[in-house]
Design an enzyme around this catalytic site. Sequence first.
Site, PDB file in Angstrom:
ATOM      1  N   HIS A 269       0.840  -1.192   0.000  1.00 54.32           N
ATOM      2  CA  HIS A 269       0.000   0.000   0.000  1.00 54.32           C
ATOM      3  C   HIS A 269       0.878   1.245   0.000  1.00 54.32           C
ATOM      4  O   HIS A 269       1.788   1.354   0.803  1.00 54.32           O
ATOM      5  CB  HIS A 269      -0.898  -0.031   1.246  1.00 54.32           C
ATOM      6  CG  HIS A 269      -2.063   0.894   1.164  1.00 54.32           C
ATOM      7  ND1 HIS A 269      -1.917   2.248   1.037  1.00 54.32           N
ATOM      8  CD2 HIS A 269      -3.390   0.657   1.183  1.00 54.32           C
ATOM      9  CE1 HIS A 269      -3.119   2.801   0.983  1.00 54.32           C
ATOM     10  NE2 HIS A 269      -4.036   1.859   1.068  1.00 54.32           N
ATOM     11  N   ARG A 340      -3.002   1.000  -6.282  1.00 52.02           N
ATOM     12  CA  ARG A 340      -1.961   0.944  -5.244  1.00 52.02           C
ATOM     13  C   ARG A 340      -0.616   0.451  -5.757  1.00 52.02           C
ATOM     14  O   ARG A 340       0.427   0.963  -5.367  1.00 52.02           O
ATOM     15  CB  ARG A 340      -2.435   0.023  -4.124  1.00 52.02           C
ATOM     16  CG  ARG A 340      -3.594   0.622  -3.408  1.00 52.02           C
ATOM     17  CD  ARG A 340      -4.182  -0.318  -2.408  1.00 52.02           C
ATOM     18  NE  ARG A 340      -5.282   0.368  -1.746  1.00 52.02           N
ATOM     19  CZ  ARG A 340      -6.073  -0.183  -0.840  1.00 52.02           C
ATOM     20  NH1 ARG A 340      -5.900  -1.444  -0.501  1.00 52.02           N
ATOM     21  NH2 ARG A 340      -7.025   0.510  -0.293  1.00 52.02           N
TER      22      ARG A 340
END
Length: 649
Positions: A269, A340
Amino acid sequence: MADTKLISKIPEGPLAEKWSKRKAEIRIVSPNNKRKLEVIVVGTGLGGASAAASLGELGYNVKIFCISDSPRRAHSIAAQGGINAAKNYQNDNDSIYRLFYDTIKGGDYRSREANVYRLAEVSAAIIDQCVAQGVPFAREYGGYLANRSFGGVQVSRTFYARGQTGQQLLLGAYAALNKEIAAGTVKSYPRHEMLDLVVINGQAKGIIARNLVTGELERFGAHAVVLATGGYGNTYFLSTNAMNSNGSAAMQAYRKGAFFANPCFAQIHPTCIPVHGDQQCKLTLMSESLRNDGRIWVPNNMEDVIKLRKHEIKPSQIPEERRDYYLERRYPAFGNLVPRDVASRAAKERCDAGYGVNETGLAVFLDFADAIKRLGHQRVEERYGNLFQMYEKITSSSPWEEPMMIYPAIHYTMGGLWVDYDLQTTIPGLYAIGEANFSDHGGNRLGASALMQGLADGYFILPYTIGDYLSHKFAEPKTDTNAPEFAAAEKAVRERIDKIFAVKGTETVDSIHKKLGHIMWEYVGMARNEAGLKKAIEEIGELRKEFWKTVRVPGTNEEFNQELEKALRLVDFFDIGELMARDALNRKESCGGHFREEMQTEEGETKRDDENFMYVGAWEYKGEGVAPELHKEPLKYENIKIATRNYKD
Ligand SMILES: Cc1cc2nc3c(=O)[nH]c(=O)nc-3n(C[C@H](O)[C@H](O)[C@H](O)COP(=O)(O)OP(=O)(O)OC[C@H]3O[C@@H](n4cnc5c(N)ncnc54)[C@H](O)[C@@H]3O)c2cc1C
């Protein structure tokens, strides 16, 4: 040729009719027969809690297990940003098809069309169910539910409850679960950790669980077992996952015959608080929702970078013309809202090039100055107030005054137990839902889609599909927990525990786990290559040996002993780490979060190899110390045009 061990059971017919067709085919168990059937659900996150509540409401006898002291403390409460649904409340031309399309594209064409379409199809019903439960979603002035955008999409379809969406959704599911507990259809076993799956005549029939307070090993039988035990991101030691998140239940199932699919697909992330020392055991996520209004940048010159590192200037003192808003520069169409994997790699690229902005050089800025100017303090506070507060508490720097510093971190695992369209694993009677399965996200999950998948599985898919299996079981007697298979499984667990205590070494579990984390991050992290992956497999093997020589677990089994819990999980993390590296080594292409350095475009983007790798890789356990066998489920795209992912125009 299709692998005979991987029967995906995808219904024939047009995509939009597959789920209706399957539901129509599924045999229904009559109410009086449901009462005779027992189902074990392991895990009380959004997947497990929603499934157990729904199965209980249907009239089955359900037992639900979790590690924490209350079902409502599952990792799902950590979810901040939101949950997707194709409601088109914003009238921005969203649709089931668009959610389906975005998810397949976001996953870099490595997920099943039929599963993803079904997910998009049931997404709207999830929101209705949660609203009916009283989940306090954010609302517009006129009363409609509010939406925001998440990465990889160009519409606003994310429903949210400030920065605590997971917590509010779990409170809804937990309330539904409690209704069933009170009604007696669900029996809850908190502080019980599953330590083995019991398989009788090739079918899942129960579990062995350790009472975490007394240490007692207990046997539980059922007609079917559902694993909703979450993801395995903590293999990396440092991750955004809750400390208790682990992959052990999945590995127990794997060793008993359930195939493990796409283990190398792990999500990194982009917006986490950077690592700040060697004594950390946890990383903190700053929600993706922040990328709706926050702008990501680093200086475009080394002079400013050096001054920042020496604390000679503040980021806010750097004028616009000396900033590089690199996502807006590289991906004009999606800007800061690229998926992401793309955002993480771009941050790494800037830091590798020397432009990272904290002392370690491993951070970029997420800046709200423009948003505060444009929207005003109050609107920004309403949207992100609690996230700003959290950031300030951890870093002592206020995002109202200076940009946040962020860096990519391990967050989610797309891989998991292989399941067919009914969410059944390769062991009949064993189901896997939520993050524990591999089903919907391919090589990269889009933000706000995990909560959607967990609740789709638990409220609307599994309660139907499991009926098909159970409709053949109501005449069978209750599972006898005195059966030799239960005794053998319990004995094996006891021996494992005794073996760990017998080591009596000098190293803590965490210190060894940290070493595993370093290997994983270095060689199976954001960028992977053949030599590194081979090294990872070798080093994990050495570390496993070290563990069995040097680990020290204080205390006894007959008490609340978290060191023992962690040690048992670490034994499984070794195997998962090795499997991840093996899978990554096999997949000689880059797709989604799996970036093989040998396979990249001139611009440093992922380069897929559709000809050779357009399949789900499912691994079959072949015994301790023996290489697992790879099975391939080919992926067919009949409703979507396969393309190179493009977020530029
Ligand atoms: C910080 C953070 C923020 C996130 N934000 C979002 C978001 O905004 N939107 C989104 O869609 N997704 C988000 N995600 C991802 C999402 O939260 C998870 O993927 C999802 O909640 C997983 O739910 P689950 O039900 O599958 O498992 P979990 O919630 O992980 O629950 C696992 C359950 O299994 C139990 N368990 C595990 N092993 C055993 C065992 N051996 N025996 C007994 N019980 C066991 C645990 O006690 C727990 O009850 C976020 C993730 C993180 C880390």
